[in-house]
Scaffold this motif. Structure first.
Motif, PDB file in Angstrom:
ATOM      1  N   THR A 124     -54.601   1.188  14.076  1.00 45.31           N
ATOM      2  CA  THR A 124     -53.420   2.050  14.142  1.00 45.31           C
ATOM      3  C   THR A 124     -52.167   1.319  14.615  1.00 45.31           C
ATOM      4  O   THR A 124     -51.097   1.440  13.990  1.00 45.31           O
ATOM      5  CB  THR A 124     -53.694   3.273  15.036  1.00 45.31           C
ATOM      6  OG1 THR A 124     -54.792   4.013  14.508  1.00 45.31           O
ATOM      7  CG2 THR A 124     -52.476   4.167  15.123  1.00 45.31           C
ATOM      8  N   PRO A 125     -52.215   0.535  15.714  1.00 54.65           N
ATOM      9  CA  PRO A 125     -50.991  -0.133  16.178  1.00 54.65           C
ATOM     10  C   PRO A 125     -50.382  -1.065  15.137  1.00 54.65           C
ATOM     11  O   PRO A 125     -49.164  -1.186  15.042  1.00 54.65           O
ATOM     12  CB  PRO A 125     -51.470  -0.921  17.410  1.00 54.65           C
ATOM     13  CG  PRO A 125     -52.708  -0.236  17.849  1.00 54.65           C
ATOM     14  CD  PRO A 125     -53.350   0.265  16.607  1.00 54.65           C
TER      15      PRO A 125
ATOM     16  N   ALA B 252     -44.726  -0.375   9.882  1.00 53.13           N
ATOM     17  CA  ALA B 252     -43.829   0.705   9.483  1.00 53.13           C
ATOM     18  C   ALA B 252     -42.487   0.595  10.199  1.00 53.13           C
ATOM     19  O   ALA B 252     -41.424   0.750   9.578  1.00 53.13           O
ATOM     20  CB  ALA B 252     -44.483   2.058   9.771  1.00 53.13           C
ATOM     21  N   VAL B 253     -42.514   0.320  11.496  1.00 51.49           N
ATOM     22  CA  VAL B 253     -41.269   0.215  12.261  1.00 51.49           C
ATOM     23  C   VAL B 253     -40.453  -0.986  11.802  1.00 51.49           C
ATOM     24  O   VAL B 253     -39.228  -0.901  11.649  1.00 51.49           O
ATOM     25  CB  VAL B 253     -41.573   0.120  13.776  1.00 51.49           C
ATOM     26  CG1 VAL B 253     -40.308  -0.208  14.562  1.00 51.49           C
ATOM     27  CG2 VAL B 253     -42.167   1.426  14.271  1.00 51.49           C
TER      28      VAL B 253
ATOM     29  N   LEU C  12     -45.999   6.849  22.647  1.00 50.95           N
ATOM     30  CA  LEU C  12     -46.213   7.156  21.234  1.00 50.95           C
ATOM     31  C   LEU C  12     -47.479   6.474  20.714  1.00 50.95           C
ATOM     32  O   LEU C  12     -48.273   7.088  19.981  1.00 50.95           O
ATOM     33  CB  LEU C  12     -45.004   6.713  20.411  1.00 50.95           C
ATOM     34  CG  LEU C  12     -43.774   7.612  20.445  1.00 50.95           C
ATOM     35  CD1 LEU C  12     -42.629   6.979  19.667  1.00 50.95           C
ATOM     36  CD2 LEU C  12     -44.097   8.983  19.847  1.00 50.95           C
ATOM     37  N   ILE C  13     -47.670   5.218  21.078  1.00 48.55           N
ATOM     38  CA  ILE C  13     -48.864   4.495  20.639  1.00 48.55           C
ATOM     39  C   ILE C  13     -50.116   5.168  21.181  1.00 48.55           C
ATOM     40  O   ILE C  13     -51.111   5.371  20.464  1.00 48.55           O
ATOM     41  CB  ILE C  13     -48.809   3.023  21.086  1.00 48.55           C
ATOM     42  CG1 ILE C  13     -47.667   2.281  20.388  1.00 48.55           C
ATOM     43  CG2 ILE C  13     -50.141   2.322  20.797  1.00 48.55           C
ATOM     44  CD1 ILE C  13     -47.843   2.140  18.898  1.00 48.55           C
TER      45      ILE C  13
ATOM     46  N   ALA D  94     -47.169  -3.573  20.311  1.00 50.28           N
ATOM     47  CA  ALA D  94     -46.846  -2.470  19.396  1.00 50.28           C
ATOM     48  C   ALA D  94     -45.867  -1.506  20.054  1.00 50.28           C
ATOM     49  O   ALA D  94     -44.900  -1.047  19.425  1.00 50.28           O
ATOM     50  CB  ALA D  94     -48.120  -1.749  18.982  1.00 50.28           C
TER      51      ALA D  94
ATOM     52  N   ILE E 233     -48.457   0.870  12.621  1.00 46.21           N
ATOM     53  CA  ILE E 233     -47.217   1.354  13.236  1.00 46.21           C
ATOM     54  C   ILE E 233     -46.190   0.228  13.316  1.00 46.21           C
ATOM     55  O   ILE E 233     -45.005   0.424  13.021  1.00 46.21           O
ATOM     56  CB  ILE E 233     -47.510   1.930  14.635  1.00 46.21           C
ATOM     57  CG1 ILE E 233     -48.409   3.163  14.515  1.00 46.21           C
ATOM     58  CG2 ILE E 233     -46.212   2.277  15.347  1.00 46.21           C
ATOM     59  CD1 ILE E 233     -48.897   3.693  15.838  1.00 46.21           C
TER      60      ILE E 233
ATOM     61  N   VAL F 104     -42.083  -0.726  18.729  1.00 43.61           N
ATOM     62  CA  VAL F 104     -41.698   0.648  18.380  1.00 43.61           C
ATOM     63  C   VAL F 104     -40.482   1.084  19.188  1.00 43.61           C
ATOM     64  O   VAL F 104     -39.512   1.635  18.635  1.00 43.61           O
ATOM     65  CB  VAL F 104     -42.873   1.613  18.630  1.00 43.61           C
ATOM     66  CG1 VAL F 104     -42.408   3.064  18.526  1.00 43.61           C
ATOM     67  CG2 VAL F 104     -43.990   1.355  17.630  1.00 43.61           C
TER      68      VAL F 104
ATOM     69  N   LEU G 126     -50.622   8.553  19.286  1.00 42.15           N
ATOM     70  CA  LEU G 126     -51.019   8.366  17.893  1.00 42.15           C
ATOM     71  C   LEU G 126     -52.432   7.820  17.781  1.00 42.15           C
ATOM     72  O   LEU G 126     -53.197   8.207  16.890  1.00 42.15           O
ATOM     73  CB  LEU G 126     -50.029   7.431  17.192  1.00 42.15           C
ATOM     74  CG  LEU G 126     -48.642   8.025  16.935  1.00 42.15           C
ATOM     75  CD1 LEU G 126     -47.704   6.971  16.373  1.00 42.15           C
ATOM     76  CD2 LEU G 126     -48.737   9.207  15.970  1.00 42.15           C
ATOM     77  N   GLN G 127     -52.799   6.921  18.682  1.00 41.87           N
ATOM     78  CA  GLN G 127     -54.167   6.405  18.677  1.00 41.87           C
ATOM     79  C   GLN G 127     -55.183   7.527  18.870  1.00 41.87           C
ATOM     80  O   GLN G 127     -56.180   7.614  18.147  1.00 41.87           O
ATOM     81  CB  GLN G 127     -54.339   5.379  19.800  1.00 41.87           C
ATOM     82  CG  GLN G 127     -54.042   3.949  19.402  1.00 41.87           C
ATOM     83  CD  GLN G 127     -54.502   2.988  20.467  1.00 41.87           C
ATOM     84  OE1 GLN G 127     -54.287   3.201  21.656  1.00 41.87           O
ATOM     85  NE2 GLN G 127     -55.146   1.929  20.045  1.00 41.87           N
TER      86      GLN G 127
ATOM     87  N   GLY H 236     -42.275   4.013  23.564  1.00 42.58           N
ATOM     88  CA  GLY H 236     -43.162   3.383  22.590  1.00 42.58           C
ATOM     89  C   GLY H 236     -44.605   3.370  23.050  1.00 42.58           C
ATOM     90  O   GLY H 236     -45.523   3.626  22.265  1.00 42.58           O
TER      91      GLY H 236
END
Length: 299
Positions: A273-274, A280-281, A253-254, A234, A277, A238, A257-258, A250
């Protein structure tokens, strides 16, 4: 509420550093051979168990554990490329024809390493390494930071700076960059492409092994700890599969966000969550935040 969110951000950055190291190892292999390494998580596990072996069986300190793990992981990765992947390439008519068999080979290596870990006697009981830096927690205002977290961030920064220097200012690093851009042109120029690829696998494996040491100082080591590779994938997606700095960004960010999702929504949502993400990316910017925007290669 604000202080709790700030604490979650700081903790997420620390966790993201470990993700970033594994993502870096994935990126190095991908850049050198256009290959996704599905055994990256098992190299993390192997690094953790090698560290435990040095600590529990031989009573070694971190000054000896780090060189032991780096050397051991490097040799495993380099040997796998030389013995297995080199043979697969030689039996394939084209580089593209070798991609699927090589990806399957990395999956096979993943199961082999995990199976080997399960039959080693002292792996029956989950263990943890001693803290990288023991002592009282550090307070930055109202934010609590463990001393070993400072070491994790410092090690990640040092590795990133070391890779920057390596790829920009050393002949071996420049050779790996040339191979990542055009293996055929590098071979025509007389460069030993197979040796550079073997070195790239060794380097990537050593970085994943270091991530295993850092993780083993925070969590219990089990044969399933290699599942961290999904977070690393992930992070690489990202940041951009071809960008080393992007993998670091990345990963952080992971991690952040987690933690925020676990704190603000629900702890059960952390696991998915990953994947949200990644989707989305891929929909909004397939090459990642720092990707070069080139057309995707056939894998």
């Amino acid at each position: 509420m604000f202080l709790a969110v700030l604490q979650a951000l700081v903790s997420g950055l620390v966790t993201g550093c470990v993700y970033a190291l594994v993502a870096l190892s994935i990126c190095i292999v991908y850049k050198s051979s256009d290959l996704l390494n599905f055994a990256g998580g098992e190299f993390v596990m192997a690094g953790g168990y090698l560290a435990l072996l040095g600590s529990v069986a031989f009573g070694l300190g971190y000054a000896a554990i780090f060189p032991l793990v780096i050397l051991g992981a490097f040799l495993i990765g380099a040997a796998f490329d030389r013995v297995t992947l080199h043979k697969v390439r030689s039996l394939s008519r084209t580089d593209h024809a070798a991609h699927v068999p090589m990806i399957v080979a990395t999956l096979g290596l993943s199961y082999m390493l995990k199976g080997a870990a399960r039959v080693i006697p002292y792996t029956e009981e989950p263990r943890r390494l001693a803290p990288l830096w023991s002592g009282d927690a550090i307070f930055i205002g109202s934010v609590v930071l463990q001393r070993q977290d400072v070491v994790i961030v410092g090690v990640t920064a040092a590795i990133m700076m070391g890779l920057l220097v390596f790829f920009r200012y050393t002949m071996a690093g420049k050779g790996l960059r040339a191979i990542s851009q055009s293996p055929r042109a590098a071979a025509l120029a007389g460069m030993p492409v197979s040796r550079f690829r073997m070195g790239a696998w060794g380097l990537a494996s050593a970085i994943a092994g270091i991530a295993g040491i850092l993780l083993a100082s925070k969590l219990l080591v089990t044969p399933d700890i290699g599942s961290i590779v999904m977070m690393a994938f992930a992070a690489a997606v990202v940041g951009g599969m071809t960008s080393l700095p992007g993998c670091v960004v990345g990963g952080m960010l992971i991690g952040v966000l987690q933690n925020l999702v676990g704190f603000l929504i629900a702890p059960q949502a952390i696991a998915i969550t990953p994947f949200f993400i990644i989707m989305a990316v891929l929909l909004l910017r397939p090459q990642g935040l720092f990707g070069d925007g080139q057309a995707p290669k056939k894998v």
